[in-house]
Design a protein around this motif. Structure first.
Motif, PDB file in Angstrom:
ATOM      1  N   THR A 126       0.837  -1.210   0.000  1.00  0.00           N
ATOM      2  CA  THR A 126       0.000   0.000   0.000  1.00  0.00           C
ATOM      3  C   THR A 126       0.869   1.256   0.000  1.00  0.00           C
ATOM      4  N   LEU A 127       1.916   1.265   0.819  1.00  0.00           N
ATOM      5  CA  LEU A 127       2.804   2.433   0.838  1.00  0.00           C
ATOM      6  C   LEU A 127       3.481   2.632  -0.513  1.00  0.00           C
ATOM      7  N   PHE A 128       3.953   1.522  -1.091  1.00  0.00           N
ATOM      8  CA  PHE A 128       4.613   1.606  -2.399  1.00  0.00           C
ATOM      9  C   PHE A 128       3.647   2.138  -3.461  1.00  0.00           C
ATOM     10  N   ALA A 129       2.410   1.588  -3.479  1.00  0.00           N
ATOM     11  CA  ALA A 129       1.434   1.999  -4.496  1.00  0.00           C
ATOM     12  C   ALA A 129       1.053   3.464  -4.312  1.00  0.00           C
ATOM     13  N   PHE A 130       0.908   3.905  -3.050  1.00  0.00           N
ATOM     14  CA  PHE A 130       0.502   5.291  -2.817  1.00  0.00           C
ATOM     15  C   PHE A 130       1.603   6.263  -3.252  1.00  0.00           C
ATOM     16  N   LEU A 131       2.845   5.965  -2.912  1.00  0.00           N
ATOM     17  CA  LEU A 131       3.945   6.838  -3.331  1.00  0.00           C
ATOM     18  C   LEU A 131       4.028   6.924  -4.846  1.00  0.00           C
ATOM     19  N   LEU A 132       3.836   5.783  -5.516  1.00  0.00           N
ATOM     20  CA  LEU A 132       3.866   5.776  -6.984  1.00  0.00           C
ATOM     21  C   LEU A 132       2.739   6.644  -7.553  1.00  0.00           C
ATOM     22  N   SER A 133       1.549   6.521  -6.980  1.00  0.00           N
ATOM     23  CA  SER A 133       0.395   7.299  -7.464  1.00  0.00           C
ATOM     24  C   SER A 133       0.601   8.794  -7.215  1.00  0.00           C
ATOM     25  N   VAL A 134       1.155   9.138  -6.055  1.00  0.00           N
ATOM     26  CA  VAL A 134       1.399  10.556  -5.750  1.00  0.00           C
ATOM     27  C   VAL A 134       2.356  11.163  -6.781  1.00  0.00           C
ATOM     28  N   VAL A 135       3.436  10.439  -7.071  1.00  0.00           N
ATOM     29  CA  VAL A 135       4.416  10.947  -8.044  1.00  0.00           C
ATOM     30  C   VAL A 135       3.764  11.143  -9.408  1.00  0.00           C
ATOM     31  N   VAL A 136       3.010  10.133  -9.859  1.00  0.00           N
ATOM     32  CA  VAL A 136       2.377  10.211 -11.185  1.00  0.00           C
ATOM     33  C   VAL A 136       1.357  11.346 -11.223  1.00  0.00           C
ATOM     34  N   TYR A 137       0.535  11.477 -10.164  1.00  0.00           N
ATOM     35  CA  TYR A 137      -0.509  12.507 -10.178  1.00  0.00           C
ATOM     36  C   TYR A 137       0.093  13.915 -10.117  1.00  0.00           C
ATOM     37  N   GLN A 138       1.068  14.082  -9.236  1.00  0.00           N
ATOM     38  CA  GLN A 138       1.656  15.418  -9.087  1.00  0.00           C
ATOM     39  C   GLN A 138       2.402  15.834 -10.356  1.00  0.00           C
ATOM     40  N   VAL A 139       3.193  14.941 -10.900  1.00  0.00           N
ATOM     41  CA  VAL A 139       3.936  15.266 -12.126  1.00  0.00           C
ATOM     42  C   VAL A 139       2.976  15.444 -13.296  1.00  0.00           C
ATOM     43  N   GLY A 140       1.984  14.515 -13.407  1.00  0.00           N
ATOM     44  CA  GLY A 140       1.018  14.594 -14.513  1.00  0.00           C
ATOM     45  C   GLY A 140       0.194  15.861 -14.453  1.00  0.00           C
ATOM     46  N   SER A 141      -0.214  16.273 -13.242  1.00  0.00           N
ATOM     47  CA  SER A 141      -1.022  17.494 -13.095  1.00  0.00           C
ATOM     48  C   SER A 141      -0.226  18.736 -13.478  1.00  0.00           C
ATOM     49  N   PHE A 142       1.083  18.680 -13.284  1.00  0.00           N
ATOM     50  CA  PHE A 142       1.927  19.821 -13.634  1.00  0.00           C
ATOM     51  C   PHE A 142       1.909  20.079 -15.145  1.00  0.00           C
ATOM     52  N   PHE A 143       1.820  18.999 -15.918  1.00  0.00           N
ATOM     53  CA  PHE A 143       1.850  19.150 -17.385  1.00  0.00           C
ATOM     54  C   PHE A 143       0.451  19.303 -17.975  1.00  0.00           C
ATOM     55  N   CYS A 144      -0.611  18.912 -17.231  1.00  0.00           N
ATOM     56  CA  CYS A 144      -1.966  18.969 -17.814  1.00  0.00           C
ATOM     57  C   CYS A 144      -2.725  20.215 -17.339  1.00  0.00           C
TER      58      CYS A 144
END
Length: 733
Positions: free
Chosen positions: A715-733
């Motif tokens: 769960t910790l691994f999946a959440f950290l991965l999702s946070v990185v993807v969402y934060q980086v993705g939101s920066f470009f979208c």
């Protein structure tokens, strides 16, 4: 009808055992677990005129030693359950290798009949096995069959019933293991027989052989029953072991295996086999393997096969999935019209139809996926995948034995982590086994498949097959990277060598494909109708109670009165005689908006809504809103619950006013976009396994700590991965 006969089907993996079981039992079969363990047990029945034959399908094994759980389960069933006859399925084109297991049945002494399978494939390879001569030298009936077509199966059952009717006593065969071991065996037998040691269950000579082979299960039982005698037997074995090492540079276990093969060769050389061609020639399977398992072409072909599987699944399942969505939409509308407003209507429409319907709507997709996988499995291609990936797995501290556990868990989307975790029992290295069973749940199991299909269909609909292929490759990469991390930290150790026997390529039969497809699809439907239905009702209750306070209800009632007061013509005689069409539309829009606001507020006020809202302060980092949080919590029970929970949440929240499917509803929700969908998809792929898998991991690892580790770490691994993807993705979208 005369009393039923109970027989066991036993044989090597890839000998056609499952094909024969399906051919004999058809739909008259059920699946369970062996007592005390979780290895799958299949049972079925066959009717021969008035005679009913109960058939138990044992796990496929190469021997009856205690190296793997399957081998222990197979021999424990034979010893404790004592079936009347063993039907030993042997691949006619690989006779010597398959007869090794037969020699161990002989040593137990249980009545046996040999089903000489795939005689057509052997004939195509220029091999003729003379069944009558084989039967004469082995001293047991031998029946040539072709399980795929059903040829010879009735004769096999007739012979089996005749053998069972004789009610033969168990008569262990005495195979010579050389002068040194034979004399030791006689000595051990005498001591075992005099003390009646383990004799209530096992034949005396068989116990002596197991002591020679240092079979851990038998040694432990012996030490518990009679420690002094067990110590004496082990001392005798140690003595002969030293003698063999000094004189022949070998040890008893190897000597026993050599003499078993010698016994087999002695029989085979007596004119049992005739070769039409040169034995060293390349057969069709070998020629195909020169391309498909080529170092460079093999992985390329494997990628094309996987992509083709997803293309086939999504292309041909699209229409029937749409039909089911329409069907459940119409069913929901019909029930809405029939039932009066109240909790019963809400439960049936929002809790059951919208919840479970969201899961059942993907049945066609599941069927097409399992059909494609059945073709790969029955043709023998999946075994090649394990062979090819062995080299890659070594880089990550595993070996090719782990590949099948990954595939069974959903490495080719559609498996299940529970049998995948259990499949790790075949791994001999404890640390490789632990690393595999902790990372196998990262694969895209059948429960994740409809969830992935929903989000991919809603936000990446133009390239569904490509995205599913991408997520499959990503699941392998993540699992291997995590395995490498575990092998470098808490599970350090060297990799062990991997040896795999590749079965010949075969044309799958339509009957076999349909049976395999239906078995998996039925498990999915049954789960939706039982476990998922139960969770849907519980989650509906959590999303419904407690209701809004009276003060809140009165506030929404006043808002409705204000809207209706603004359009008085609407209430004159029930007919609109003065109001304009545009005004009527505006009135309805405002009333619908109030209904939706009330439904959303009620949902947020519910027990589930409060939990989801409380988590928003953290989960919003990964883009998850309170409704997504509720669904993800439900997904810990079973990943399909994510769908049913989202379906119920959007239904109770009043967002679905036009009988849209859940995918269409999510696609129209302004709170969702492709980046958020990607973040959610990654979290679902890698967070805590379902409860059943966690229990299975704990049992297999021998400690609840590993089950807890898999939940927290994943769960910790999946959440950290999702946070990185969402934060980086939101920066470009």
């Amino acid at each position: 009808m005369v009393s039923a006969v109970t027989i066991a089907l036993a044989g090597n993996p890839n000998s056609g055992k499952t094909t024969l079981f399906n051919a004999l039992t058809g739909s008259r079969q059920h699946v369970g677990n062996y007592p005390g363990v979780t290895v799958e047990k299949k049972e079925g029945s066959y009717l021969l005129e008035e005679q009913k034959i109960n058939i138990v399908d044992l796990p496929g094994t190469y021997s009856l030693t205690a190296y793997s759980e399957e081998e222990v389960v197979a021999r424990d069933f034979l010893v404790f359950e004592k079936p009347q006859v063993i039907v030993n399925i042997i691949d006619a084109s690989n006779l010597e290798r398959n007869l090794y297991l037969t020699t161990q049945f002989f040593e137990l002494g249980i009545p046996i009949i040999i089903a000489l399978n795939m005689i057509d494939a052997a004939r195509d390879r220029g091999i003729e096995v003379k069944a009558d001569r084989l039967a004469e030298f082995l001293g047991v009936p031998v029946v040539p069959i072709i399980a795929r077509s059903g040829y010879g199966t009735r004769t096999l059952m007739e012979e089996t019933v005749r053998l069972a009717a004789r009610k033969k006593e168990w008569n262990p065969k005495r195979i010579s293991y050389g002068e040194d071991l034979d004399s030791t065996l006689l000595d051990l037998e005498e001591k075992i027989g005099s003390a009646n040691f383990l004799a209530e269950v096992y034949p005396t000579r068989w116990v002596a052989i197991k002591y020679l082979e240092k079979d851990q299960q038998i040694l432990e039982r012996g030490r518990e029953e009679n420690p002094a005698l067990s110590f004496e037997l082990e001392q005798a074995v140690d003595s002969v072991s030293r003698h063999l090492r000094e004189t022949m540079d070998t040890y008893p276990e190897a000597m026993v295996a050599d003499h078993r093969y010698g016994y087999i060769k002695g029989i085979v050389k007596k004119g049992v086999i005739a070769h039409k061609y040169d034995k060293d020639r390349l057969y069709t399977s070998d020629r195909i393997d020169k391309v498909l398992t080529n170092r460079f072409l093999g992985p390329l072909f494997m990628g094309l096969v996987l992509f083709g599987l997803y293309k086939f699944t999504f292309t041909y399942s699209e229409l029937p999935v749409a039909w089911l969505e329409i069907l459940f939409g119409k069913l929901s509308s019909a029930v809405e019209g029939l039932l009066p407003d109240g909790y019963l209507k809400s439960l049936v429409v929002s809790g059951i139809i919208d919840g479970v319907g969201g899961v059942l709507g993907f049945v066609p997709l599941i069927m097409f996926m399992f059909f494609g996988i059945a073709i790969l499995e029955d043709s023998g291609y999946l075994a090649r995948v394990a062979f090819m990936l062995d080299r890659i797995f070594r880089i990550f501290g595993l070996n090719g034995s782990s590949v099948m556990a990954y595939i069974v868990s959903g490495g080719i989307a559609g498996g299940c982590a529970v049998p995948g975790v259990m499949a790790t029992r075949t791994l001999r290295s404890p640390k490789e086994r632990m690393a595999t069973l902790l990372t196998a749940p990262f694969m895209n199991c059948g429960a994740k498949l409809p969830v992935l299909a929903l989000f991919i269909g809603a936000f990446f609909s133009e390239n569904q097959a490509q995205y599913m292929f991408l997520f499959t490759m990503l699941s392998w990469l993540v699992a291997l990277l995590v395995a490498k991390f575990l092998r470098m930290t808490v599970l350090r150790g060297e990799s062990t060598p991997f040896v795999l026997e590749l079965p010949p390529y075969r044309f799958p039969t339509l009957r076999g494909l349909f049976i395999h497809t239906w078995e998996k699809t039925w498990q999915y439907i049954k789960k939706a109708g039982t476990v998922i239905l139960g969770f849907s009702i519980v989650i509906w209750a959590m999303m419904t109670f407690p209701g809004l306070p009276d003060s809140e209800k009165e506030q929404f009632a006043r808002q409705r009165q204000q809207v209706e007061a603004a359009f008085p013509a609407m209430v004159v005689g029930g007919e609109n005689v003065t109001i304009l069409e545009t005004e009527r539309e505006e009135r309805n829009r405002q009333l619908v908006a109030i209904d939706q606001a009330e439904a959303k507020k009620k949902l947020r006020y519910s027990a589930a809504g409060r939990i989801g809202t409380a988590l928003e302060s953290i989960s919003s980092l990964a883009g998850f809103d309170w409704r997504t949080n509720i669904a993800l919590i439900g997904g810990v029970a079973a990943k399909e619950v994510i769908l049913s929970t989202l379906g119920t949440a959007y239904s109770l929240g009043g967002d679905n006013q036009q009988d849209d499917s859940l995918a269409e509803t999510l696609g129209k929700d302004p709170g969702w976009n492709a980046v958020k969908a990607l973040s959610v998809l990654l979290f679902i792929s890698y967070y805590a396994p379902c409860f059943v898998t966690v229990i299975c991991i704990s049992r297999e690892a021998g400690s609840w700590k590993w089950g807890a580790f898999s939940m927290i770490f994943n769960t910790l691994f999946a959440f950290l991965l999702s946070v990185v993807v969402y934060q980086v993705g939101s920066f470009f979208c």
